[in-house]
Write an enzyme that holds these catalytic residues in place. Structure first.
Site, short mmCIF file in Angstrom:
data_model
loop_
_atom_site.label_atom_id
_atom_site.label_comp_id
_atom_site.label_asym_id
_atom_site.label_seq_id
_atom_site.Cartn_x
_atom_site.Cartn_y
_atom_site.Cartn_z
N SER A 47 -39.63 30.87 -72.70
CA SER A 47 -38.63 31.38 -71.78
C SER A 47 -38.95 32.79 -71.31
CB SER A 47 -37.26 31.41 -72.47
OG SER A 47 -36.86 30.09 -72.74
N ARG A 91 -21.68 25.30 -17.53
CA ARG A 91 -20.58 25.23 -18.49
C ARG A 91 -21.04 25.15 -19.95
NH1 ARG A 91 -17.10 20.49 -16.29
NH2 ARG A 91 -19.03 19.94 -15.21
N TYR A 116 -39.46 30.58 -60.92
CA TYR A 116 -40.16 30.62 -59.63
C TYR A 116 -41.61 30.28 -59.85
CZ TYR A 116 -42.72 32.15 -55.62
OH TYR A 116 -43.59 32.16 -54.56
N ASN A 150 -18.63 5.40 -11.15
CA ASN A 150 -20.08 5.51 -10.99
C ASN A 150 -20.68 6.28 -12.16
OD1 ASN A 150 -22.68 5.57 -9.90
ND2 ASN A 150 -22.26 7.50 -8.82
N ASN A 201 -21.63 18.12 -20.17
CA ASN A 201 -21.40 19.30 -19.34
C ASN A 201 -21.05 20.52 -20.17
OD1 ASN A 201 -21.81 17.89 -16.89
ND2 ASN A 201 -19.72 17.13 -16.96
N GLY A 216 -17.28 9.51 -9.70
CA GLY A 216 -17.04 8.85 -8.42
C GLY A 216 -16.44 7.47 -8.64
N ALA A 267 -37.22 28.43 -69.40
CA ALA A 267 -36.22 29.04 -68.52
C ALA A 267 -36.65 30.45 -68.13
CB ALA A 267 -34.88 29.11 -69.24
N ALA A 320 -41.55 33.76 -75.94
CA ALA A 320 -40.47 34.18 -75.05
C ALA A 320 -40.68 35.61 -74.61
CB ALA A 320 -39.13 34.04 -75.76
#
Ligand code: UD1
Ligand code: CA
Length: 453
Positions: free
Chosen positions: A404, A15, A365, A169, A227, A139, A379, A422
């Site tokens: 930058s 299931r 980066y 149970n 289940n 059970g 930047a 820059a």
């Protein structure tokens, strides 16, 4: 007393509708079977035996040498499953704990109480029960006037009267080993399903006049078995409450525990505040006094003290103390930010060390780079670290000012105190205290003024 667990994990889990074996589905970042193994580890003395069947190779592979495994093929019921462990365990253990691998909320403490109960039982078995209004197909426990258990009646054969019984149970047992092996061979094959039910062993004991004891569990949540994926999500939520509560009681503030997702294995120091929708995964270590989130994902990372991480993503990264990061920053594997580093929005760092006090405010980066203390990354700065074949390193000294939109074409070294104008495209090493401009950038003059040493 030698106490050994047999963990049942052979069922198909149809299931779940999954190619992954049921017991390998994760809850709080660890497979269901890991949770069961934890509980067993806290309540037994010997290496457990796991009964595998469907997905046996994957399950066995996951377990490694944390357990012995036996193959049940075909799967002819819970009684038949336990028999598979006989050749390994007969004569080698005094008590046998049997439980299921798909009940991740069951506590080791509960199994420990069950083992204690059986140690004091003159009869051959004690079992876990729960009183619940929703029978969930479990059970029914039929008791005798003296309080011992007479039988476990499975739902599909129960009479109308037996169906009214609220004691169920759970599926956790502690057996006297010497009695168990013989009894298992006396379990009759179920005429309807052709299976051998472990629950019939209980009836065998009772019929022989041997007392069967039952430990009624207080926390019904512990009995939730999985289940379907609906159950999986219920258990995930319950586990999350449990984990989060523990952190809060240990001095961590969770603004909204319901939307705070902390996997097992994470550590968090006192007075750290976790804002909503924060996900802490894997092997993550967090110190004191930090503010994390909202909307933050941290995996396999280490964070020191007094850092701020706002709406950011970290994986395999390290922050020292007083780092201020985000919103919308991303640290990838091998990123390491020193004390007081400021990393603002839309930056990405990978396999790089930014020494103390580096500032990287916007849109940059940095990959495969070492950046000296107090250096300012303007930047839009990019380390052009990949030439299409290889990654190359960039080394930037202390107190450098990167203008930058500078392109740093690696391999490249920029001396301490240097500056780039820059938009510079830097293709050659830059000497200390030198200003470079243009494309490709070339030296035009010495930088004036003093820099901090
Ligand atoms: C079983 C109990 C029931 C109890 C319920 C609680 C029996 C006959 N009934 O029913 O009284 O209320 O658990 O959840 O035991 N398994 C194997 N090999 C098999 C069959 C099962 O390893 O041949 C494993 C399954 O992977 C599963 C566990 O045993 O983890 C329980 O089996 P399942 O078929 O789900 O038992 P229930 O019908 O739920
Ligand atoms: Ca079941």
């Amino acid at each position: 007393m030698k106490t050994t667990a047999i963990l049942l994990a052979a069922g198909q889990g149809t299931r779940m509708k999954s190619t992954l074996p049921k017991v390998l589905h994760p809850v709080a970042g660890r497979p269901l079977i890991w949770h069961a193994m934890q509980a067993i580890g806290q309540s037994t003395t010997e290496k457990p035996v796991v009964v595998v069947g469907h997905g046996a190779d994957q399950v066995t592979g996951y377990l490694g040498d944390s357990a012995r495994t036996v193959l049940q093929e075909p799967q002819l019921g819970t009684g038949h499953a336990v028999v598979q462990a006989e050749s390994l365990l007969k004569g080698n253990t005094d008590l046998v704990v049997v439980c299921y691998a798909d009940m991740p909320l069951l506590r080791g403490e509960t199994l420990r109480k069950l083992v204690e109960m059986q140690k004091n039982n003159t009869g051959p078995v004690s079992l876990l029960t729960v009183i619940a209004d929703d029978p969930r197909g479990f059970g029914r426990i039929i008791r005798r006037p003296d309080g011992t258990v007479d039988a476990i009646v499975e739902e599909y054969v129960a009479t109308a009267e037996q169906l009214q019984v609220k004691e169920l149970n759970v599926g956790g047992y502690c057996f006297d080993a010497a009695w168990l092996w013989d009894a298992l061979h006396r379990i009759p094959q179920n005429p309807k399903k052709g299976e051998y039910y472990l629950t019939d062993a209980i009836e065998l004991a009772a019929k022989a006049g041997l007392p069967v004891q039952a430990l009624v569990m207080e926390d019904a949540e512990e009995t939730i078995g999985i289940n379907t994926r609906v159950h999986l999500s219920e258990v995930e939520a319950a586990m999350r409450r449990r984990i989060n509560q523990e952190y809060m009681l240990n001095g961590v503030t969770l603004i909204d525990p319901a939307s705070t997702y902390i996997e097992i294995g994470v550590t968090i120091g006192r007075d750290t505040i976790i804002m909503p929708n924060t996900h802490l995964h894997g092997n993550t270590e967090i110190g004191e006094g930090n503010v994390l989130g909202p909307n933050t994902i941290i995996r396999d990372s280490r964070i020191g003290d007094y850092c701020k991480v706002l709406a950011s993503v970290m994986e395999g990264a390290v922050l020292e103390d007083y780092v201020d990061m985000g919103p919308f920053a991303r640290l990838r594997k091998g990123a390491h930010l020193g004390n007081h580093v400021h990393m603002g929005n839309f930056g990405e760092v990978k396999d790089s060390y930014l020494a103390d006090g580096v500032k990287m405010g916007h849109f940059s980066y940095i990959g495969n780079a070492q950046i000296g203390s107090r250096t300012n990354i303007g930047a839009g700065t990019i380390t052009c670290n990949y030439d299409g074949e290889k990654k190359h390193d960039t080394e930037i000294g202390e107190d450098v000012f990167i203008g930058s939109d500078t392109m740093l074409v690696a391999p490249l070294k920029i001396g301490a105190g240097a500056r780039t104008g820059a938009g510079a495209v830097v293709t050659k090493n830059v000497a200390e205290d030198t200003l470079v401009v243009g494309m490709p950038a070339r030296a035009i003059r010495k930088v004036e003024g003093k820099r901090e040493k």
